[in-house]
Design an enzyme around this catalytic site. Structure first.
Site, short mmCIF file in Angstrom:
data_model
loop_
_atom_site.label_atom_id
_atom_site.label_comp_id
_atom_site.label_asym_id
_atom_site.label_seq_id
_atom_site.Cartn_x
_atom_site.Cartn_y
_atom_site.Cartn_z
N MET A 190 -4.46 7.87 -4.35
CA MET A 190 -3.37 8.73 -4.78
C MET A 190 -2.03 8.04 -4.53
SD MET A 190 -4.67 12.39 -3.26
CE MET A 190 -5.12 11.69 -1.67
N GLY A 248 1.18 9.63 -0.43
CA GLY A 248 0.39 8.46 -0.82
C GLY A 248 -0.80 8.22 0.08
N SER A 249 -2.00 8.16 -0.48
CA SER A 249 -3.18 8.10 0.37
C SER A 249 -4.44 7.88 -0.46
CB SER A 249 -3.29 9.40 1.18
OG SER A 249 -3.01 10.50 0.35
N ARG A 250 -5.61 8.21 0.12
CA ARG A 250 -6.88 7.99 -0.55
C ARG A 250 -7.93 8.98 -0.07
NH1 ARG A 250 -9.67 2.31 0.54
NH2 ARG A 250 -11.69 3.17 1.09
#
Length: 249
Positions: A119, A207-209
């Site tokens: 993301m 912001g990440s995953r």
């Protein structure tokens, strides 16, 4: 439209509308807007207007659009918006395997397919449950904040692991992973909660995953490089193992 049943035969009503802003983000947007007003009131337009645009970006980051969630029993939906950056076969996290001492069984050992969804700051960051069931585990692990797009982020970054079990015993594990800019994982669930497929279960700020561990004998229905939508995109169908190929164009 929330709660309305829609189908592929035209039942229901659909219309466009501005997405709501999740309560978790309203305070940050208001703080950013208040900071922007100070230079504007002082006549420093060259500072105030960019800050005001930034505050709009903060509100947009926390947008929470409605999603139409497929309701069939075989489908596993994407838990996050973003780009499929990794599809690998490996062992699930140790925290999701076997019993945790509470009497609740975990995943069986053995390699499974992991789908990683990255993301960016431009994606919706509300995460959703990939299946309906009972939340059996929520495990928080502190760690680093390396680029979430890297494979090692699954082992080194701050993360939260979630295990959901359906009524028929099928289990899905997924991991919310913080990244370079993301500094907080915000859960909306706890062990023992019952969730619907596509229900909002948490968010990761900036912001990440998310990694999803599919059941053994199931392959994804998405392709590497494909963009997915949380709660809507069918990530996999239980028991489906067909090879799918695509061409980037």
């Amino acid at each position: 439209m929330a709660g309305e049943i829609l189908d592929n035969q035209g039942r229901g009503e659909a219309s466009w509308g501005l997405p709501s802003i999740h309560p978790e983000g309203r305070k940050y947007g208001l703080i950013a807007a208040a900071i922007a007003l100070v230079p504007l009131l002082l006549g420093w337009q060259f500072i105030g207007w960019p800050l005001l645009l930034l505050s709009l970006g903060v509100f947009a980051f926390f947008r929470d659009p409605e999603r139409v969630v497929p309701q069939d029993d075989k489908s596993i939906v994407a838990p996050a918006d973003g780009l499929v950056t990794l599809i690998q076969t490996l062992e699930p996290p140790a925290e999701m395997l076997g019993s945790d001492g509470s009497g609740v069984p975990g995943l069986a050992p053995g390699p499974v397919t992991r789908v990683s969804i990255f993301m960016s700051v431009f994606d919706v960051h509300i995460n959703r449950a990939p299946i309906a069931g009972t939340v059996q585990r929520v495990v928080y692990i502190p760690g680093k904040f390396v680029n979430a797009d890297l494979d090692k982020a699954s082992e080194e970054n701050e993360r939260q692991l979630v295990l959901i079990e359906r009524n028929d015993g099928l289990m899905i594990a997924f991991t919310q992973i913080a990244g370079l800019v993301a500094r907080r994982i915000v859960p909306f669930i706890k062990p023992g909660d019952t969730v619907a497929k596509g229900q909002r279960i948490g968010l990761i700020r900036f912001g990440s995953r998310v990694d999803v561990y599919l059941p053994a004998g199931t392959q994804p229905k998405v392709l590497l490089g494909q963009r997915v939508i949380a709660g809507e995109t069918i990530l996999a169908e239980i028991g489906a193992t067909a090879l799918l190929e695509g061409i980037a164009q």
